[in-house]
Design a protein around this motif. Structure first.
Motif, PDB file in Angstrom:
ATOM      1  N   GLU A 315      47.402  -2.219  -3.175  1.00 42.36           N
ATOM      2  CA  GLU A 315      47.596  -1.412  -4.594  1.00 42.36           C
ATOM      3  C   GLU A 315      45.564  -0.903  -4.141  1.00 42.36           C
ATOM      4  O   GLU A 315      45.377  -0.020  -4.793  1.00 42.36           O
ATOM      5  N   GLN A 316      45.297  -2.280  -3.776  1.00 39.93           N
ATOM      6  CA  GLN A 316      43.954  -1.622  -3.875  1.00 39.93           C
ATOM      7  C   GLN A 316      43.158  -0.670  -2.344  1.00 39.93           C
ATOM      8  O   GLN A 316      42.304  -0.488  -2.808  1.00 39.93           O
ATOM      9  N   ALA A 317      44.280  -0.891  -1.500  1.00 43.62           N
ATOM     10  CA  ALA A 317      44.250  -0.155  -0.173  1.00 43.62           C
ATOM     11  C   ALA A 317      43.716   1.345  -0.567  1.00 43.62           C
ATOM     12  O   ALA A 317      43.069   2.170  -0.325  1.00 43.62           O
ATOM     13  N   GLU A 318      45.458   1.762  -1.639  1.00 46.70           N
ATOM     14  CA  GLU A 318      45.587   3.030  -1.856  1.00 46.70           C
ATOM     15  C   GLU A 318      44.839   3.769  -2.905  1.00 46.70           C
ATOM     16  O   GLU A 318      44.010   4.638  -2.475  1.00 46.70           O
ATOM     17  N   ARG A 319      43.672   2.586  -4.194  1.00 48.31           N
ATOM     18  CA  ARG A 319      42.947   2.790  -4.379  1.00 48.31           C
ATOM     19  C   ARG A 319      41.944   3.113  -3.450  1.00 48.31           C
ATOM     20  O   ARG A 319      40.841   4.246  -3.966  1.00 48.31           O
ATOM     21  N   MET A 320      40.872   3.074  -3.096  1.00 50.54           N
ATOM     22  CA  MET A 320      40.294   2.972  -2.304  1.00 50.54           C
ATOM     23  C   MET A 320      40.156   4.196  -0.994  1.00 50.54           C
ATOM     24  O   MET A 320      39.536   4.408  -1.256  1.00 50.54           O
ATOM     25  N   MET A 321      41.561   4.254  -0.661  1.00 55.60           N
ATOM     26  CA  MET A 321      41.908   5.581   0.436  1.00 55.60           C
ATOM     27  C   MET A 321      41.468   6.491  -0.696  1.00 55.60           C
ATOM     28  O   MET A 321      40.920   7.945  -0.191  1.00 55.60           O
TER      29      MET A 321
END
Length: 507
Positions: A315-321
């Protein structure tokens, strides 16, 4: 562990790759050096001979001598032969624990790390495979051995069998079997006693326990630093008790790694796991392709991506993306990336997995590259206010002085950090524009999709020239600063830009 072997083979292959065409004599000379390198690395003589014979047969074939880059071809043949020698039957790391409660018997000599490995494996089964595990210590000889397992169990949140003083190992095993059945456990692990060398009493005790519980897996724990004797230990245990797999411990040490090659080749038993340190999560599946890649200095990109997967939440990676697609990259994002690098074991651990890293180790030392740089940069970001982190462009001279003083550093260090953030921000903007974040999406898919490695990143499928070029690209800019950590898969936003120039020299 395989550094000395890597260095020797690296030298041999460097000379081979530079030649246009290879004669049979060239191949023989090179393989003589490979054999010496194997013997120096503690690989037993019969295994080294057999290995060289197999490579020579393939390497002196007409297809090789007439090929465009015969040197590379030889490297590939040695790589493939290493994989063949190291590969066991079945999936690496897979355990037969289908019908509950499944008994796993841990055997080995004293001091090989049996108790710690039992706890590491129990933690792995609990967290990765969602199994309910019970551990029991059958070591009635070594002082406080049972208490050690009990304490480790409390640390990792795994149940241990209550200690009853004066019981013999067979009685403890029977009690563990009963408790595992009644308590609804999926797996119960039995940590047997060890001796400093193999004796009849040790073998008899382990055999009695085996007859009582009829284990699905009997794992032999061997110290990776044992060298030649590891083969004798493995053969003896296998003959008398029957071993289904091997766990090599202390693979992070400075032993020569030949035990792994010899043991696999002589006993025919698969090496299932390797222990890489004292911590409870320091247990990895033994992947022959990766080990062969590490031996030949091709790095271990796969392990790097996996480590990134474990430390980065999807989820954190999605937000960052989403942020990066809009070209947003502020100090909070940079801090997250730096912390991510620390979680993955720091610069040293990551660099060891990069292709050609062995050749760059000395450059890194000279450049003063170590994790204190990451900590200093995180300290500088922590010294900023929320507003400054979100909008680094507002930092003027007075603010810079305050931030640098707060972190106990110079303004010049802060300027390097700001330059790095600007370069990364520019890079993110460019990546965001490329096919609506195509590059980012590709990197993310490689990390979190089932596709495994991103396109062109699998070392086993890479041409050695590509690997060499990548290593040179990384090594070229090293001493001045971390110039080439470009495109590391799974580093937070999926890639670290080439602009990591802000890693200054160590104070």
């Amino acid at each position: 562990m395989f550094e000395s072997l890597s260095e020797r083979l690296g030298g041999v292959f460097d000379r081979l790759t530079k030649q246009g065409a290879l004669s049979e004599d060239d191949v023989r000379t090179a393989l003589r050096e490979v054999r010496v390198a194997l013997l120096e690395a503690d690989v037993s003589l019969p295994v080294a001979r057999q290995f060289i014979k197999a490579v020579e047969k393939k390497a002196t074939g007409a297809a090789v001598t007439k090929s465009v880059t015969p040197g590379q071809q030889v490297v590939k043949i040695v790589h493939d032969e290493l994989i063949t020698t190291l590969t066991g039957e079945g999936e690496p790391g897979a355990l037969r624990i289908d019908s509950a409660p499944a008994p796993i018997l841990m055997v080995g000599l004293q001091g090989s790390g049996k108790t710690t490995t039992t706890a590491k494996l129990a933690r792995r089964l609990k967290e990765r495979d969602r199994k309910k595990v019970l551990m029991a210590s059958l070591d009635v000889n070594r002082p406080a051995a049972m208490e050690q397992l009990q304490i480790l169990g409390q640390q990792i949140g795994v149940d241990t069998l209550p200690i009853v003083k004066g019981e013999d190992p067979v009685a403890i095993a029977k009690r563990a079997k009963t408790q595992a059945s009644l308590g609804g456990y999926d797996v119960y692990m039995l940590d047997t006693a060890g001796r400093l060398h193999i004796d009849h009493e040790l073998i008899r005790q382990a055999a009695d326990v085996r007859d009582v519980v009829n284990p699905r897996e009997t794992l032999l724990v061997v110290d990776g630093l044992t060298g030649q004797d590891a083969v004798n230990v493995a053969t003896e245990f296998d003959d008398k008790i029957g071993v289904s797999g091997v766990v090599l411990t202390r693979m992070d040490g400075d032993g020569r790694g030949g035990a792994a090659l010899s043991m696999r080749a002589i006993t025919g038993k698969p090496i299932k796991f390797v222990g890489l340190g004292e911590k409870m999560d320091a247990l990895e599946t033994f992947e022959p392709e990766r080990v062969a890649g590490r031996i030949l200095g091709m790095g271990d990109i796969v392990a790097l991506v996996e480590r990134a997967q474990q430390t980065l939440e999807a989820e954190q990676a999605e937000r960052m993306m989403k942020r990066f697609q809009k070209g947003q990259f502020n100090m909070n994002d940079l801090k997250m990336q730096l912390e991510q690098m620390m979680k993955m074991g720091g610069l040293g651990a990551m660099m060891q997995m990069m292709p050609g890293a062995a050749k760059m180790a000395k450059q890194m030392d000279q450049a003063g590259m170590d994790d204190s740089i990451l900590r200093q940069q995180i300290a500088l970001i922590n010294s900023m206010t929320k507003k400054e982190r979100a909008n680094p462009q507002i930092l003027q001279a007075s603010r810079k002085k305050r931030i640098a003083a707060g972190a106990g550093m110079d303004v010049s260090d802060l300027n390097k950090l700001l330059k790095m953030q600007r370069q990364m921000s520019d890079m993110m903007k460019k990546m965001g524009k490329m096919g609506k974040g195509g590059m980012l999406k590709q990197a993310m898919k490689g990390m979190f999709g089932k596709g495994g490695m991103p396109e062109g990143m699998d070392p086993s499928q890479m041409d050695p020239k590509q690997i060499e070029a990548a290593a040179k690209a990384m090594g070229g800019k090293m001493p001045g600063g971390m110039g080439g950590l470009g495109g590391m898969p799974g580093m937070g936003g999926g890639a670290l830009p080439p602009g990591l120039g802000g890693f200054g020299k160590k104070k």
